[in-house]
Scaffold this motif. Structure first.
Motif, PDB file in Angstrom:
ATOM      1  N   ARG A   1      35.330 -24.746 -18.074  1.00 42.79           N
ATOM      2  CA  ARG A   1      36.196 -24.427 -19.215  1.00 42.79           C
ATOM      3  C   ARG A   1      37.291 -23.439 -18.818  1.00 42.79           C
ATOM      4  NH1 ARG A   1      33.213 -20.566 -22.949  1.00 42.79           N
ATOM      5  NH2 ARG A   1      33.738 -19.301 -21.119  1.00 42.79           N
ATOM      6  N   ASP A   2      36.890 -22.380 -18.093  1.00 44.52           N
ATOM      7  CA  ASP A   2      37.853 -21.348 -17.706  1.00 44.52           C
ATOM      8  C   ASP A   2      38.905 -21.890 -16.737  1.00 44.52           C
ATOM      9  OD1 ASP A   2      36.405 -19.645 -19.284  1.00 44.52           O
ATOM     10  OD2 ASP A   2      35.356 -18.663 -17.618  1.00 44.52           O
ATOM     11  N   GLU A   3      38.534 -22.911 -15.967  1.00 41.92           N
ATOM     12  CA  GLU A   3      39.497 -23.533 -15.056  1.00 41.92           C
ATOM     13  C   GLU A   3      40.358 -24.578 -15.765  1.00 41.92           C
ATOM     14  OE1 GLU A   3      40.176 -23.004 -11.603  1.00 41.92           O
ATOM     15  OE2 GLU A   3      39.172 -21.153 -12.234  1.00 41.92           O
ATOM     16  N   GLY A   4      40.075 -24.835 -17.033  1.00 39.52           N
ATOM     17  CA  GLY A   4      40.886 -25.760 -17.817  1.00 39.52           C
ATOM     18  C   GLY A   4      40.634 -27.224 -17.562  1.00 39.52           C
ATOM     19  N   VAL A   5      39.530 -27.539 -16.893  1.00 44.69           N
ATOM     20  CA  VAL A   5      39.266 -28.951 -16.581  1.00 44.69           C
ATOM     21  C   VAL A   5      38.416 -29.622 -17.653  1.00 44.69           C
ATOM     22  CG1 VAL A   5      39.582 -28.656 -14.105  1.00 44.69           C
ATOM     23  CG2 VAL A   5      37.307 -28.309 -15.099  1.00 44.69           C
ATOM     24  N   ILE A   6      37.846 -28.839 -18.564  1.00 47.11           N
ATOM     25  CA  ILE A   6      37.227 -29.386 -19.765  1.00 47.11           C
ATOM     26  C   ILE A   6      37.716 -28.569 -20.950  1.00 47.11           C
ATOM     27  CG2 ILE A   6      35.152 -30.207 -18.562  1.00 47.11           C
ATOM     28  CD1 ILE A   6      33.610 -27.852 -19.750  1.00 47.11           C
ATOM     29  N   SER A   7      37.578 -29.112 -22.140  1.00 47.99           N
ATOM     30  CA  SER A   7      38.021 -28.418 -23.345  1.00 47.99           C
ATOM     31  C   SER A   7      37.011 -27.342 -23.720  1.00 47.99           C
ATOM     32  CB  SER A   7      38.181 -29.406 -24.492  1.00 47.99           C
ATOM     33  OG  SER A   7      39.138 -30.397 -24.173  1.00 47.99           O
ATOM     34  N   PRO A   8      37.448 -26.296 -24.418  1.00 45.36           N
ATOM     35  CA  PRO A   8      36.518 -25.228 -24.809  1.00 45.36           C
ATOM     36  C   PRO A   8      35.312 -25.736 -25.580  1.00 45.36           C
ATOM     37  CG  PRO A   8      38.772 -24.519 -25.155  1.00 45.36           C
ATOM     38  CD  PRO A   8      38.851 -25.975 -24.774  1.00 45.36           C
ATOM     39  N   GLU A   9      35.514 -26.724 -26.459  1.00 41.75           N
ATOM     40  CA  GLU A   9      34.397 -27.229 -27.257  1.00 41.75           C
ATOM     41  C   GLU A   9      33.401 -28.052 -26.438  1.00 41.75           C
ATOM     42  OE1 GLU A   9      37.972 -30.016 -27.944  1.00 41.75           O
ATOM     43  OE2 GLU A   9      37.590 -27.854 -27.754  1.00 41.75           O
TER      44      GLU A   9
ATOM     45  N   ALA B   1      22.473 -24.574 -11.626  1.00 41.34           N
ATOM     46  CA  ALA B   1      22.912 -25.910 -11.209  1.00 41.34           C
ATOM     47  C   ALA B   1      24.232 -26.330 -11.852  1.00 41.34           C
ATOM     48  CB  ALA B   1      21.825 -26.946 -11.548  1.00 41.34           C
ATOM     49  N   ILE B   2      24.497 -25.871 -13.084  1.00 41.48           N
ATOM     50  CA  ILE B   2      25.701 -26.278 -13.807  1.00 41.48           C
ATOM     51  C   ILE B   2      26.327 -25.051 -14.454  1.00 41.48           C
ATOM     52  CG2 ILE B   2      26.606 -27.593 -15.762  1.00 41.48           C
ATOM     53  CD1 ILE B   2      24.556 -29.686 -15.301  1.00 41.48           C
ATOM     54  N   ASN B   3      27.649 -24.958 -14.325  1.00 41.86           N
ATOM     55  CA  ASN B   3      28.378 -23.842 -14.933  1.00 41.86           C
ATOM     56  C   ASN B   3      29.531 -24.419 -15.744  1.00 41.86           C
ATOM     57  OD1 ASN B   3      29.803 -21.550 -15.625  1.00 41.86           O
ATOM     58  ND2 ASN B   3      29.562 -20.564 -13.632  1.00 41.86           N
ATOM     59  N   LEU B   4      29.246 -24.796 -16.986  1.00 47.34           N
ATOM     60  CA  LEU B   4      30.288 -25.371 -17.834  1.00 47.34           C
ATOM     61  C   LEU B   4      31.337 -24.337 -18.215  1.00 47.34           C
ATOM     62  CD1 LEU B   4      28.373 -27.772 -20.267  1.00 47.34           C
ATOM     63  CD2 LEU B   4      29.422 -28.267 -18.052  1.00 47.34           C
TER      64      LEU B   4
ATOM     65  N   VAL C   1      31.844 -27.162 -23.908  1.00 46.44           N
ATOM     66  CA  VAL C   1      30.727 -26.309 -23.498  1.00 46.44           C
ATOM     67  C   VAL C   1      29.547 -26.476 -24.445  1.00 46.44           C
ATOM     68  CG1 VAL C   1      30.005 -23.911 -23.161  1.00 46.44           C
ATOM     69  CG2 VAL C   1      32.256 -24.649 -22.370  1.00 46.44           C
ATOM     70  N   ASN C   2      29.843 -26.841 -25.680  1.00 47.79           N
ATOM     71  CA  ASN C   2      28.795 -26.966 -26.695  1.00 47.79           C
ATOM     72  C   ASN C   2      28.124 -28.343 -26.705  1.00 47.79           C
ATOM     73  OD1 ASN C   2      29.387 -24.325 -27.643  1.00 47.79           O
ATOM     74  ND2 ASN C   2      31.129 -25.151 -28.797  1.00 47.79           N
ATOM     75  N   MET C   3      28.461 -29.194 -25.764  1.00 49.08           N
ATOM     76  CA  MET C   3      27.888 -30.542 -25.748  1.00 49.08           C
ATOM     77  C   MET C   3      26.428 -30.550 -25.323  1.00 49.08           C
ATOM     78  SD  MET C   3      31.013 -32.825 -24.195  1.00 49.08           S
ATOM     79  CE  MET C   3      30.035 -34.331 -24.255  1.00 49.08           C
ATOM     80  N   ILE C   4      25.997 -29.500 -24.652  1.00 45.91           N
ATOM     81  CA  ILE C   4      24.613 -29.450 -24.192  1.00 45.91           C
ATOM     82  C   ILE C   4      23.914 -28.232 -24.774  1.00 45.91           C
ATOM     83  CG2 ILE C   4      25.101 -30.672 -22.022  1.00 45.91           C
ATOM     84  CD1 ILE C   4      24.987 -27.983 -20.604  1.00 45.91           C
ATOM     85  N   ARG C   5      22.592 -28.361 -24.907  1.00 46.35           N
ATOM     86  CA  ARG C   5      21.738 -27.238 -25.288  1.00 46.35           C
ATOM     87  C   ARG C   5      20.659 -27.114 -24.220  1.00 46.35           C
ATOM     88  NH1 ARG C   5      21.787 -25.630 -30.663  1.00 46.35           N
ATOM     89  NH2 ARG C   5      20.425 -23.954 -29.906  1.00 46.35           N
ATOM     90  N   VAL C   6      20.374 -25.894 -23.808  1.00 46.56           N
ATOM     91  CA  VAL C   6      19.351 -25.642 -22.798  1.00 46.56           C
ATOM     92  C   VAL C   6      18.142 -25.019 -23.474  1.00 46.56           C
ATOM     93  CG1 VAL C   6      18.808 -24.590 -20.576  1.00 46.56           C
ATOM     94  CG2 VAL C   6      21.164 -25.283 -21.082  1.00 46.56           C
ATOM     95  N   VAL C   7      16.972 -25.596 -23.240  1.00 49.98           N
ATOM     96  CA  VAL C   7      15.721 -25.078 -23.802  1.00 49.98           C
ATOM     97  C   VAL C   7      14.696 -25.012 -22.668  1.00 49.98           C
ATOM     98  CG1 VAL C   7      16.200 -26.012 -26.108  1.00 49.98           C
ATOM     99  CG2 VAL C   7      14.916 -27.383 -24.447  1.00 49.98           C
ATOM    100  N   ASP C   8      13.524 -24.488 -22.986  1.00 49.36           N
ATOM    101  CA  ASP C   8      12.513 -24.323 -21.945  1.00 49.36           C
ATOM    102  C   ASP C   8      11.240 -25.126 -22.164  1.00 49.36           C
ATOM    103  OD1 ASP C   8      13.670 -22.518 -20.004  1.00 49.36           O
ATOM    104  OD2 ASP C   8      13.588 -20.977 -21.550  1.00 49.36           O
ATOM    105  N   THR C   9      11.008 -25.607 -23.375  1.00 50.87           N
ATOM    106  CA  THR C   9       9.738 -26.280 -23.639  1.00 50.87           C
ATOM    107  C   THR C   9       9.957 -27.601 -24.346  1.00 50.87           C
ATOM    108  OG1 THR C   9       9.388 -25.314 -25.837  1.00 50.87           O
ATOM    109  CG2 THR C   9       8.632 -24.023 -23.932  1.00 50.87           C
ATOM    110  N   ALA C  10       8.924 -28.430 -24.292  1.00 47.01           N
ATOM    111  CA  ALA C  10       8.948 -29.716 -24.981  1.00 47.01           C
ATOM    112  C   ALA C  10       9.114 -29.530 -26.475  1.00 47.01           C
ATOM    113  CB  ALA C  10       7.652 -30.475 -24.684  1.00 47.01           C
ATOM    114  N   GLU C  11       8.420 -28.553 -27.022  1.00 48.69           N
ATOM    115  CA  GLU C  11       8.502 -28.305 -28.467  1.00 48.69           C
ATOM    116  C   GLU C  11       9.916 -27.910 -28.890  1.00 48.69           C
ATOM    117  OE1 GLU C  11       4.275 -28.199 -27.415  1.00 48.69           O
ATOM    118  OE2 GLU C  11       6.052 -27.262 -26.535  1.00 48.69           O
TER     119      GLU C  11
END
Length: 291
Positions: A251-259, A244-247, A261-271
């Motif tokens: 980044r590679d297109e230069g429309v956001i800063s390299p850093e 759904a999202i490809n940060l 990409v680190n604004m989000i973390r992806v996890v799989d469980t509530a814990e």
């Protein structure tokens, strides 16, 4: 009454004291302005209505000591596992292949409902056992699906949670698990989104559609531009979010800063999501984050 007590009396009667039951007997112009709905709903007073929608929840939440929340976003269309099983059974009985496929998809996605419910339980159980009086309250959009699951998890854990409903053409009723004193309703999307972020100490996002993406990117934009302080933004479900999202592409297109990409973390469980928040605020059992 003694002079000493009279020193505390207000010089002017309150607006509430001046309300009468006889205003309907007089022309509209005679009504007190704050009692005249036709006047309050005029186009010229939209700014005042913005202010009222901002102030009503703000005042109520302050009165109840609600200072810190975790905003949970996600699809209104994901059913509980019980509802998904019933839907699949009905579809199979009907024999329509399209309905069966849709019901199987709903059953597959119902695990997100379970994870949202579990996450809210973890947050609420921790908050109820805090050593001090500060707690984290779950806040959702107040509707069905992931919103219902999150409010339900907090309710079943014995805590209170918030629901920020919005007036829509297809009327959205509040789910039954929101704490009644925190069941708010908004006309303006902008003010509603502001309330999501005013107290949010984390943003947890389950798979969803346009509304979910709007809320996610609102949070990202506020943090990226420095309008909001940094808080964890956690996406639940690698399988969904990697498509759904490809940060990295942005980044590679230069429309956001390299850093960025680190604004989000992806996890799989509530814990996993809860432990990300614990690590971010360096929490330990019985301890709450403070402002």
């Amino acid at each position: 009454m003694s002079d000493k007590h009279r020193l505390r009396d207000a010089n002017f009667p309150s607006a509430r004291e001046e309300i009468t039951d006889h205003e309907a007997d007089f022309p509209a112009a005679y009504r007190l302005a704050f009692r005249d709905n036709d006047f309050l709903l005029r186009e010229e007073l939209r700014g005042l209505r913005f202010h009222l929608e901002l102030q009503k929840p703000e005042m109520i939440l302050k009165e109840h000591g609600v200072h810190s929340t975790i905003a949970v976003f996600g699809s209104a269309r994901f059913p509980s596992p019980e509802a998904a099983a019933e839907r699949l059974s009905a579809a199979q009985a009907g024999g329509d292949p399209a309905q069966i496929r849709a019901a199987k998809r709903a059953e597959r996605n119902s695990h997100y409902y379970q994870q949202a419910q579990r996450f809210a339980q973890l947050v609420t159980e921790h908050s109820l056992n805090c050593a001090d009086n500060e707690q984290l309250h779950i806040v959702t959009g107040g509707g069905p699906g992931i919103m219902e699951a999150s409010n339900r998890g907090a309710h079943e854990a014995g805590g209170r949670s918030l629901g920020l409903n919005i007036v829509l053409p297809h009327e959205q009723a509040p789910n039954p698990y929101i704490s009644p004193e925190f069941c708010f309703r908004f006309h303006y999307f902008g003010i509603r989104k502001m309330h999501f972020m005013l107290r949010a100490k984390a943003v947890v996002v389950f798979p969803g559609g346009f509304g979910t993406f709007d809320e996610l990117f609102e949070a990202l934009t506020l943090i990226q531009t420095g309008k909001s302080r940094d808080v964890p933004i956690l996406l639940i479900g690698h399988e969904f979010w990697r498509r759904a999202i490809n940060l990295e592409f942005l980044r590679d297109e230069g429309v956001i800063s390299p850093e960025d990409v680190n604004m989000i973390r992806v996890v799989d469980t509530a814990e996993q999501a809860w432990h990300e928040i614990i690590d971010f605020y360096n929490l330990s059992p019985g301890e709450c984050p403070s402002d």
